[in-house]
Scaffold this active site. Structure first.
Site, PDB file in Angstrom:
ATOM      1  N   GLY A   1       0.852  -1.178   0.000  1.00 26.74           N
ATOM      2  CA  GLY A   1       0.000   0.000   0.000  1.00 26.74           C
ATOM      3  C   GLY A   1       0.890   1.231   0.000  1.00 26.74           C
ATOM      4  N   ALA A   2       0.622   2.152  -0.903  1.00 27.50           N
ATOM      5  CA  ALA A   2       1.521   3.295  -1.096  1.00 27.50           C
ATOM      6  C   ALA A   2       1.815   4.064   0.192  1.00 27.50           C
ATOM      7  CB  ALA A   2       0.960   4.224  -2.181  1.00 27.50           C
TER       8      ALA A   2
ATOM      9  N   GLN B   1      -5.447  -9.347  -2.954  1.00 27.04           N
ATOM     10  CA  GLN B   1      -5.480  -8.355  -1.873  1.00 27.04           C
ATOM     11  C   GLN B   1      -6.911  -8.013  -1.460  1.00 27.04           C
ATOM     12  OE1 GLN B   1      -3.587  -8.095  -4.668  1.00 27.04           O
ATOM     13  NE2 GLN B   1      -1.651  -7.052  -4.262  1.00 27.04           N
TER      14      GLN B   1
ATOM     15  N   ASP C   1      -1.471   4.648  -6.378  1.00 29.00           N
ATOM     16  CA  ASP C   1      -0.039   4.549  -6.079  1.00 29.00           C
ATOM     17  C   ASP C   1       0.749   5.716  -6.654  1.00 29.00           C
ATOM     18  OD1 ASP C   1       0.805   1.646  -4.882  1.00 29.00           O
ATOM     19  OD2 ASP C   1      -1.076   1.564  -5.984  1.00 29.00           O
TER      20      ASP C   1
ATOM     21  N   ASN D   1      -2.826   2.513 -10.291  1.00 27.62           N
ATOM     22  CA  ASN D   1      -3.314   1.756  -9.140  1.00 27.62           C
ATOM     23  C   ASN D   1      -3.184   0.275  -9.472  1.00 27.62           C
ATOM     24  OD1 ASN D   1      -4.517   1.762  -6.461  1.00 27.62           O
ATOM     25  ND2 ASN D   1      -6.356   0.932  -7.409  1.00 27.62           N
ATOM     26  N   LYS D   2      -3.538  -0.579  -8.527  1.00 26.09           N
ATOM     27  CA  LYS D   2      -3.396  -2.023  -8.705  1.00 26.09           C
ATOM     28  C   LYS D   2      -4.004  -2.482 -10.025  1.00 26.09           C
ATOM     29  CE  LYS D   2      -1.650  -4.258  -6.535  1.00 26.09           C
ATOM     30  NZ  LYS D   2      -0.231  -4.650  -6.728  1.00 26.09           N
TER      31      LYS D   2
END
Length: 354
Positions: A46-47, A199, A240, A250-251
């Site tokens: 997680g950023a 996740q 992120d 992002n993911k």
């Protein structure tokens, strides 16, 4: 709410997120290399969380340099400290919070050449603790700003994990969810499982269940159908890295979710702190995208699920263009289009505050 990390002055304890939800175990890091390893392995992820962990890793790095050279001055330690910084930044390239936190600690050390090495260590530790505490406070402001966007009995879809586990506490996207729940206006969260590392299934569903927040788990390929059939009110995800035009990394899978939301006319929101913005990048095409080991795709928690010789493309992130984003929820409020203009205004405001 379980703690992602805990600083003990000479060590950093990290919750091992690769073991969740089956085991709640921790990792004790006595040096910056072990923290860097934890970041690479996604034991901490997680950023915002990896930014804070890296800040504490920098403190451990400075302490290690002091122990190795007891008579050294702060000035003589700086070249080696710069190498520590570079090693940590290299652990994961996409999340800008990591480099932001590490640079913040290093830049502070540069301003203290006349101080003793021990005095610098204390000052750096104070800043790392501040980064940790600030993240929790920032997340709560993001939560308040985001929850105000939701209707009563809101149904929200999220992707990956942008909760307390991805931050120092409360969460960004899940911070909005938490605040909406506290406000009595949340009906259900639909959580994408988030292949290949799950996740959403392992972390988001577990985290929300632990806190008594209503959650329904779906596989990634159910997202569009869920939008069509479950009357969703919003999609909220973390980030992120956000470029100067609003393009957001992002993911992996976020881009597809955004496309589906656009088709179904469902508001698509990014929730992220200011530290996630990279004002130096004009657009998302310049965001570095981490590619990870093929075995993450060819097996699932040790069970082989694909031919061993199969070729694999395994980007950890994708980039959602800003024209698919309804708003970016920050601690300063909610940004909307035109993003270039409004992000520039935010940047100018931050510069004035500095």
């Amino acid at each position: 709410m379980v703690k992602t990390m805990q600083w003990q002055g000479k060590s950093l304890t990290l919750l091992d997120q690769t073991k969740l939800p089956l085991e709640i175990t921790t990792i004790l890091c006595h040096d910056y290399r072990r923290v860097g390893e934890a970041i690479k392995r996604l034991e901490v992820r997680g950023a915002p969380a990896i930014g804070a962990a890296a800040a504490f890793a920098m403190v451990l790095g400075w302490q290690e340099l002091m122990d190795a050279c007891p008579k050294a001055t702060a000035t003589t330690l700086l070249p080696a400290f710069e190498k520590t910084k570079a090693e940590l930044i290299a652990t994961r390239p996409t999340a800008v919070n990591l480099a932001w936190a590490v640079e913040k600690i290093y830049t502070l050390a540069l301003t203290l050449p006349e101080e003793s090495a021990a005095a610098v260590a204390l000052t750096l530790e104070t800043l790392a603790n501040q980064i940790y505490e600030d993240d929790i406070n920032v997340n709560k402001r993001i939560g308040i700003n985001g929850a105000a966007l939701l209707p009563k009995k809101a149904k929200v879809l999220t992707h990956c994990n942008a909760g307390a586990l991805a931050t120092c506490g409360w969460g960004t996207a899940l911070g909005v969810v938490r605040q909406a729940f506290v406000d009595g206006k949340l009906a259900m969260v639909y959580a994408d499982e988030t292949r290949p590392l799950l996740q959403g299934a392992r972390l988001t569903a577990w985290e929300l269940e632990e806190d008594g927040i209503p959650v329904t788990l779906i596989t990634d390929n159910m997202a569009a159908w869920t939008m069509q059939t479950q009357q969703l009110d919003a999609v909220i995800v973390g980030a992120d890295r956000i470029a100067a035009n609003g393009d957001t990394a992002n993911k992996i899978g976020t881009y597809g979710v955004a496309l589906a939301a656009k088709h179904h006319r469902i508001p698509f929101y990014i929730a992220a702190p200011i530290s996630t913005f990279d004002f130096s990048l004009a657009d998302g095409g310049h965001i570095p995208i981490e590619e990870r080991d093929a075995m993450e795709v060819k097996q699932l928690q040790g069970v082989v699920t694909a031919p061993q010789q199969a070729k694999v493309f395994n980007p950890a992130f994708d980039v959602t263009p800003s024209d698919l984003i309804t708003g970016i929820i920050t601690e300063y409020g909610v940004l909307s289009a035109p993003y270039v203009e409004n992000i520039k205004k935010l940047q100018n405001k931050l510069q004035e505050e500095d």
